[in-house]
Enzyme design. Structure first.
Site, PDB file in Angstrom:
ATOM      1  N   ASP A 116      51.460   1.346  -5.305  1.00  0.00           N
ATOM      2  CA  ASP A 116      51.479   2.648  -6.115  1.00  0.00           C
ATOM      3  C   ASP A 116      52.866   2.947  -5.361  1.00  0.00           C
ATOM      4  O   ASP A 116      52.973   4.132  -4.663  1.00  0.00           O
ATOM      5  CB  ASP A 116      50.205   3.609  -5.702  1.00  0.00           C
ATOM      6  CG  ASP A 116      50.447   4.790  -6.551  1.00  0.00           C
ATOM      7  OD1 ASP A 116      51.216   4.943  -7.343  1.00  0.00           O
ATOM      8  OD2 ASP A 116      49.544   5.699  -6.190  1.00  0.00           O
TER       9      ASP A 116
HETATM   10  C1  SPV Z   1      45.995   8.365  -7.754  1.00  0.00           C
HETATM   11  O1  SPV Z   1      45.036   8.275  -7.839  1.00  0.00           O
HETATM   12  O2  SPV Z   1      47.109   7.684  -8.174  1.00  0.00           O
HETATM   13  C2  SPV Z   1      46.607   9.783  -7.134  1.00  0.00           C
HETATM   14  C3  SPV Z   1      45.723  10.159  -5.992  1.00  0.00           C
HETATM   15  O3  SPV Z   1      47.822  10.048  -7.212  1.00  0.00           O
HETATM   16  S1  SPV Z   1      46.303   9.346  -4.478  1.00  0.00           S
HETATM   17  O4  SPV Z   1      46.075   7.947  -4.586  1.00  0.00           O
HETATM   18  O5  SPV Z   1      45.461   9.957  -3.513  1.00  0.00           O
HETATM   19  O6  SPV Z   1      47.619   9.549  -4.263  1.00  0.00           O
HETATM   20 MG    MG Z   2      48.913   8.801  -8.284  1.00  0.00          MG
END
Ligand code: SPV
Ligand code: MG
Length: 300
Positions: free
Chosen positions: A70
């Site tokens: 991510d």
């Molecule tokens: C997501 O679910 O992508 C979020 C929440 O942004 S976190 O993973 O806590 O950043």
């Molecule tokens: Mg996110």
């Protein structure tokens, strides 16, 4: 603290005409809107089937579904496609996690137009530097100057073709270690720039930070919490503190990963499929989830 009567959201008389209006109505309700993370149509359907009020089109989940971190690797159109798939097969509102808004204010404006066009109820953008990395990564949690992010919110709101969709401003000030004052200042600035709600993210193991933030929140704009690490807090405690949306960001994906790992490990050693038969959903159940017409369903 934001009360139910002063949630900052205008009354919309009559039945909601779209999912954004439905979300606005839910936000005025007597309990928090619970959104659960999803990454595609099936995972979004599971969220709805379980009885939650909204789907969180999670950047973490969508990235993971591509087998990627991510870290702003997935493009706007990939996120949009994923959100579209989730929205198309559910009746509940979709809240689209749009990372940092895919660039500067013009990128946010473009994304707002694209997401609004397909009827996404809400978009959420966060005040980290692009490219951002997941909030629970050990490093790289650098903040964009607050004024620059406020301009993204302002530009995004101005770009909305109609007033229904919500734009949620997410501050990562606590994640970045910038402190409570900075988090509150940023939240206030983003609300003044037109944000429909403010998400304050925290990686604390206890809810103290988000509870303190809410107790000092003096703006008539609803708050959003993501209790991933401070997971002992209840929805009711968050609601009483002033949070109107509670996002369970990734529990569905993590359950799927654990479940698949265990079954595949067993399948690999057993050498026959019956060994895992009791632990997997029957095809008929998946057919039903897919919306397969009943005449075509088998009963394996
Ligand atoms: C997501 O679910 O992508 C979020 C929440 O942004 S976190 O993973 O806590 O950043
Ligand atoms: Mg996110």
């Amino acid at each position: 603290m934001v009360t139910q009567e002063t949630s900052g959201l205008p009354e919309a008389p009559g039945a909601p005409a779209n999912k954004a209006q439905a979300l606005r109505a839910l936000l005025r309700g007597p309990s928090p809107v619970r959104a659960v993370g999803a990454h595609d149509g099936l995972s979004a359907k599971l969220v709805q089937q379980a009885g939650f009020e909204a789907v969180w089109a999670s950047s973490f989940e969508i990235s993971a579904s591509h087998g990627l971190p991510d870290a702003s690797l997935v493009t706007m159109t990939q996120y949009l496609d994923a959100a579209t798939a989730m929205d198309a097969v559910t009746d509940v509102p979709v809240i689209a996690d749009c990372d940092t808004g895919f660039g500067g204010p013009m990128n946010v404006a473009y994304a707002v137009k694209r997401y609004a066009r397909i009827g996404i109820a809400a978009m959420c953008i966060e005040d980290k530097l692009f490219p951002k990395i997941n909030s629970f990564a050990a490093d790289g949690q650098d903040l964009l100057p607050a004024e620059d992010f406020a301009l993204k919110i302002k530009t995004g709101k101005e770009a909305q073709p109609d007033p229904d969709m919500l734009l949620i401003a997410r501050t990562e000030a606590l994640i970045a270690g910038a402190g409570m004052e900075e988090a509150l200042d940023r939240g206030r600035l983003y609300a003044a720039a037109g944000a429909d709600a403010v998400l304050v993210h925290s990686k604390s193991r206890r809810p103290d930070e988000v509870l303190e933030f809410a107790s000092r929140w003096d703006v008539d704009v609803p708050l959003v919490a993501v209790p991933t690490t401070y997971d002992s807090v209840t929805e009711d405690e968050l609601y009483q503190a002033g949070y109107r949306v509670v996002i369970y960001a990734n529990q569905g994906l993590r359950a799927a990963v654990r479940g698949a790992q265990e079954v595949l490990r067993e399948l690999n050693t057993a050498g026959n499929a019956r060994a895992v038969g009791e632990r997997i959903a029957p095809m008929s159940e998946v057919f039903a989830l897919q919306g397969m017409p009943s005449d075509y369903r088998t009963k394996p």
